[in-house]
Scaffold this motif. Structure first.
Motif, mmCIF file in Angstrom:
data_model
loop_
_atom_site.group_PDB
_atom_site.id
_atom_site.type_symbol
_atom_site.label_atom_id
_atom_site.label_comp_id
_atom_site.label_asym_id
_atom_site.label_seq_id
_atom_site.Cartn_x
_atom_site.Cartn_y
_atom_site.Cartn_z
ATOM 1 N N ASP A 66 0.841 -1.190 0.000
ATOM 2 C CA ASP A 66 0.000 0.000 0.000
ATOM 3 C C ASP A 66 0.878 1.242 0.000
ATOM 4 O OD1 ASP A 66 -1.681 2.236 1.477
ATOM 5 O OD2 ASP A 66 -3.111 0.752 0.724
ATOM 6 N N PRO A 67 0.676 2.179 -0.932
ATOM 7 C CA PRO A 67 1.529 3.372 -0.988
ATOM 8 C C PRO A 67 1.318 4.298 0.204
ATOM 9 C CG PRO A 67 -0.234 3.514 -2.592
ATOM 10 C CD PRO A 67 -0.272 2.127 -2.048
ATOM 11 N N ARG A 68 0.100 4.344 0.759
ATOM 12 C CA ARG A 68 -0.142 5.206 1.908
ATOM 13 C C ARG A 68 0.651 4.726 3.118
ATOM 14 N NH1 ARG A 68 -6.404 4.427 2.303
ATOM 15 N NH2 ARG A 68 -5.602 2.330 1.803
ATOM 16 N N LEU A 69 0.673 3.433 3.332
ATOM 17 C CA LEU A 69 1.442 2.870 4.445
ATOM 18 C C LEU A 69 2.936 3.113 4.247
ATOM 19 C CD1 LEU A 69 0.914 1.317 7.060
ATOM 20 C CD2 LEU A 69 1.222 -0.812 5.782
ATOM 21 N N ALA A 70 3.410 3.015 3.014
ATOM 22 C CA ALA A 70 4.825 3.267 2.718
ATOM 23 C C ALA A 70 5.192 4.716 2.988
ATOM 24 C CB ALA A 70 5.129 2.904 1.269
ATOM 25 N N ALA A 71 4.302 5.652 2.606
ATOM 26 C CA ALA A 71 4.574 7.070 2.826
ATOM 27 C C ALA A 71 4.674 7.391 4.305
ATOM 28 C CB ALA A 71 3.497 7.915 2.166
ATOM 29 N N VAL A 72 3.771 6.826 5.105
ATOM 30 C CA VAL A 72 3.815 7.062 6.558
ATOM 31 C C VAL A 72 5.080 6.472 7.165
ATOM 32 C CG1 VAL A 72 2.681 6.490 8.739
ATOM 33 C CG2 VAL A 72 1.312 7.232 6.788
ATOM 34 N N ALA A 73 5.490 5.280 6.706
ATOM 35 C CA ALA A 73 6.684 4.637 7.260
ATOM 36 C C ALA A 73 7.949 5.433 6.967
ATOM 37 C CB ALA A 73 6.817 3.221 6.707
ATOM 38 N N LEU A 74 7.954 6.202 5.885
ATOM 39 C CA LEU A 74 9.150 6.946 5.492
ATOM 40 C C LEU A 74 9.231 8.336 6.109
ATOM 41 C CD1 LEU A 74 9.383 6.030 1.692
ATOM 42 C CD2 LEU A 74 10.706 5.083 3.590
ATOM 43 N N LEU A 75 8.256 8.730 6.902
ATOM 44 C CA LEU A 75 8.266 10.073 7.486
ATOM 45 C C LEU A 75 9.518 10.375 8.317
ATOM 46 C CD1 LEU A 75 4.517 10.580 8.544
ATOM 47 C CD2 LEU A 75 5.766 11.709 6.686
ATOM 48 N N PRO A 76 10.064 9.420 9.112
ATOM 49 C CA PRO A 76 11.257 9.750 9.933
ATOM 50 C C PRO A 76 12.562 9.809 9.151
ATOM 51 C CG PRO A 76 10.003 7.903 10.869
ATOM 52 C CD PRO A 76 9.543 8.085 9.462
ATOM 53 N N PHE A 77 12.577 9.358 7.899
ATOM 54 C CA PHE A 77 13.842 9.190 7.184
ATOM 55 C C PHE A 77 14.545 10.510 6.844
ATOM 56 C CE2 PHE A 77 12.270 4.995 7.038
ATOM 57 C CZ PHE A 77 13.333 4.153 6.794
ATOM 58 N N PRO A 78 13.859 11.598 6.510
ATOM 59 C CA PRO A 78 14.592 12.862 6.284
ATOM 60 C C PRO A 78 15.407 13.311 7.491
ATOM 61 C CG PRO A 78 12.392 13.012 5.376
ATOM 62 C CD PRO A 78 12.444 11.729 6.138
ATOM 63 N N ALA A 79 14.868 13.109 8.702
ATOM 64 C CA ALA A 79 15.624 13.473 9.909
ATOM 65 C C ALA A 79 16.894 12.625 10.023
ATOM 66 C CB ALA A 79 14.747 13.302 11.146
ATOM 67 N N MET A 80 16.792 11.348 9.633
ATOM 68 C CA MET A 80 17.974 10.482 9.672
ATOM 69 C C MET A 80 19.027 10.943 8.662
ATOM 70 S SD MET A 80 18.317 6.392 8.997
ATOM 71 C CE MET A 80 18.174 6.663 7.240
ATOM 72 N N ALA A 81 18.594 11.403 7.492
ATOM 73 C CA ALA A 81 19.542 11.885 6.488
ATOM 74 C C ALA A 81 20.327 13.086 6.999
ATOM 75 C CB ALA A 81 18.793 12.236 5.201
ATOM 76 N N VAL A 82 19.649 14.018 7.680
ATOM 77 C CA VAL A 82 20.321 15.181 8.253
ATOM 78 C C VAL A 82 21.329 14.739 9.314
ATOM 79 C CG1 VAL A 82 20.004 17.305 9.573
ATOM 80 C CG2 VAL A 82 18.395 16.713 7.746
ATOM 81 N N ALA A 83 20.916 13.760 10.150
ATOM 82 C CA ALA A 83 21.820 13.256 11.191
ATOM 83 C C ALA A 83 23.049 12.607 10.572
ATOM 84 C CB ALA A 83 21.084 12.259 12.079
ATOM 85 N N PHE A 84 22.863 11.848 9.478
ATOM 86 C CA PHE A 84 23.999 11.204 8.818
ATOM 87 C C PHE A 84 24.964 12.244 8.263
ATOM 88 C CE2 PHE A 84 22.729 6.598 7.664
ATOM 89 C CZ PHE A 84 22.451 6.360 8.991
ATOM 90 N N TRP A 85 24.458 13.296 7.668
ATOM 91 C CA TRP A 85 25.324 14.349 7.123
ATOM 92 C C TRP A 85 26.157 14.989 8.231
ATOM 93 C CZ3 TRP A 85 24.841 19.613 8.408
ATOM 94 C CH2 TRP A 85 25.698 20.482 7.702
#
Length: 546
Positions: free
Chosen positions: A187-206
């Motif tokens: 389900d694309p809606r479930l995938a979109a919700v699951a990916l919400l925290p990932f931008p914060a992780m990208a900033v932390a990795f940088w």
């Protein structure tokens, strides 16, 4: 004197290797690590492609497993899966797991074998570059620091070219496939919700990667300082003990060890910061997935098997996230190592081997207004020196310490280049001869002895590795060493460099041209003479205490 059994093989390898010139070196290394790795990957494209294909197979099998497990769960809930069918499904899943295991072993063996060649080539290039440098280079670059570049720094670059590249490819491919299955197969809606925290992780990795780079560079530098201290202490251990300097050396060693440990621990701390960033992201994504996914199952928008498959896909995202952190860490370490290594690889050579004359004949030596000053010194070590040494003549050069005797020898052997004037051998300038020919016609006993960790036979035949046992024994007798070697316990031929000193009594014997004797004797035969000797038809000797 017994010839060491490994000497022949060692000598054949040395003899087959031509003299390295500036033109023999490959193109200058690229300024950045990315270009270096890209150039190497293109040169080893079959190995990288084979590893990529195997990694793609692993990624495809991994994303197929959750889908198949979800179908099995739905079939069990619906009661449409018989015992035989369940057994078949379990066997299929087991086979897929075994195939993943085999492919993972295959890509590691293929990739690491290729990446190892980068380390070998970098070390060979470093060695070739060092062979072209003059003594002032080694005054500016300490031995321990060069050893650190040849070990830790090159290892860091090798890891960036190997594991970092394929781990990045594996993680990226797995991430894309898993996201595609989550969005399109569930389900694309479930995938979109699951990916919400990932931008914060990208900033932390940088943010973390910036600190990893600085910490890695500091760690490699601290290891270099520690390595230099250990090398100097081991080389001068007798002097340190005789002068009672053990406490001071121990204090310095402790300080450098603590600094290296501190910087190394700092680098590990920053590298470990990737893990909590991944853990927080995945935990948050799992909570959001179970919250929304549970509601969707309750209202019948997705099945229980689909939610099971989705949670398995979400679990598979852990590896790409950890791979991303691991890859960033390896790349930053590789960048730090390459920043330290590249300046040495691109250092202009101090001695250019551009001569064409292939052999040195017996001839006179002539110096005309030769001037030379060491780097950073305003007063020349040799100032407008003119000298002629006829063929078949022995000349003694006498003077106080610092008078320029050793400098004169260094210039005549082309270990350094005169700033003004010319040195001629047989009417031709020294730089008209090939370095290989000039060094082959030179026998030299340096004032600073060094014994390689090899057999006595290999040390005696250092410049003539193809020499046989009879030739080596003849030189040992000429140098009055044969009886001393025979008295070694059990006829031992491989000795500890710290247990021997320079055989200064070699000064009293003319050595055959072409042999480079670096000092082989036991301490009791020292006679206290300092000697440098050149043999090329005309022999030049100097003694500091004449």
């Amino acid at each position: 004197m017994t010839h060491d059994p490994t000497t022949a093989e060692y000598g054949a390898e040395r003899a087959a290797r031509p003299t390295v010139t500036e033109h023999d070196l490959p193109d200058p290394p690229p300024p950045g690590l990315t270009r270096l790795v890209g150039r190497f990957a293109r040169a080893h494209l079959p190995a990288y492609l084979a590893s990529a294909v195997m990694l793609a197979g692993v990624a495809l099998l991994q994303v197929m497993i959750p889908q198949r497990v979800g179908d099995v769960v739905d079939a069990l809930v619906a009661g449409t899966l018989a015992d035989r069918g369940l057994t078949t499904e379990l066997l299929v899943l087991t086979g897929m797991g075994l195939l993943i295991y085999v492919l993972r072993i295959g890509w590691r063996l293929t990739l690491y074998r290729a990446a190892h060649q980068l380390g070998v080539r970098l070390r060979q290039r470093l060695y070739d570059r060092l062979c072209l440098q003059a003594p002032d280079f080694f005054q500016r670059h300490r031995t321990g620091a060069l050893m650190a570049r040849a070990t830790n720094d090159i290892d860091a670059v090798e890891m960036a070219a190997g594991e970092a590249c394929l781990a990045g490819f594996d993680g990226s491919l797995t991430l894309l496939l898993v996201l595609a299955m989550m969005a399109f197969a569930v389900d694309p809606r479930l995938a979109a919700v699951a990916l919400l925290p990932f931008p914060a992780m990208a900033v932390a990795f940088w943010w973390i990667s910036r600190h990893v780079h600085e910490a890695s560079r500091a760690s490699l530098s601290a290891f270099s300082d520690l390595n230099e201290q250990v090398q100097e202490s081991m080389a001068g251990v007798r002097t340190l003990r005789a002068a009672g300097l053990e406490p001071q050396v121990r204090e310095v060693f402790g300080t450098l060890t603590g600094r290296a440990a501190q910087h190394g621990l700092s680098a590990l701390r920053w590298e470990s910061a990737y893990e909590p960033a991944v853990a927080w992201t995945m935990s948050t994504a799992m909570v959001l997935t179970l919250g929304l996914g549970g509601r969707m199952v309750w209202v019948g928008e997705i099945s229980l098997g689909e939610l099971t498959a989705f949670t398995m896909y979400l679990g598979q995202l852990i590896w790409p996230m950890f791979a991303m952190g691991w890859v960033l860490s390896l790349i930053e370490r590789g960048r730090a190592g390459w920043e330290r290594l590249r300046p040495v690889l691109t250092e202009p050579p101090g001695i250019i081997d551009s001569g064409l004359v292939p052999k040195v004949e017996r001839a006179s030596v002539r110096l005309e207004k030769v001037t030379f000053a060491y780097p950073g010194q305003t007063r020349p070590a040799i100032d407008a020196l003119s000298l002629e040494i006829p063929d078949d003549t022995t000349v003694g050069v006498v003077g106080a310490t610092g008078a320029g005797k050793s400098t004169l020898l260094a210039l005549m052997m082309r270990h350094a280049q005169p700033e003004q004037g010319v040195i001629q051998l047989g009417g031709s300038a020294l730089d008209a001869y090939r370095l290989e020919a000039l060094r082959a016609a030179t026998a030299w006993v340096p004032q600073e002895p060094f014994l390689f960790s090899a057999s006595l036979a290999e040390n005696i035949a250092l410049a003539r590795p193809e020499a046989g046992a009879n030739e080596i024994e003849r030189v040992a007798r000429l140098a009055d060493l044969h009886d001393d070697i025979a008295r070694l316990p059990d006829g031992r031929l491989v000795v500890d460099p710290a247990a021997v000193q320079l055989v200064d009594r070699m000064a009293d014997h003319d050595l055959p041209a072409g042999f480079l004797i670096f000092g082989i004797l036991v301490a009791q035969v020292l006679d206290g003479l300092d000697l440098g000797e050149i043999a090329h038809g005309a022999v030049l000797r100097h003694r500091d205490r004449c």
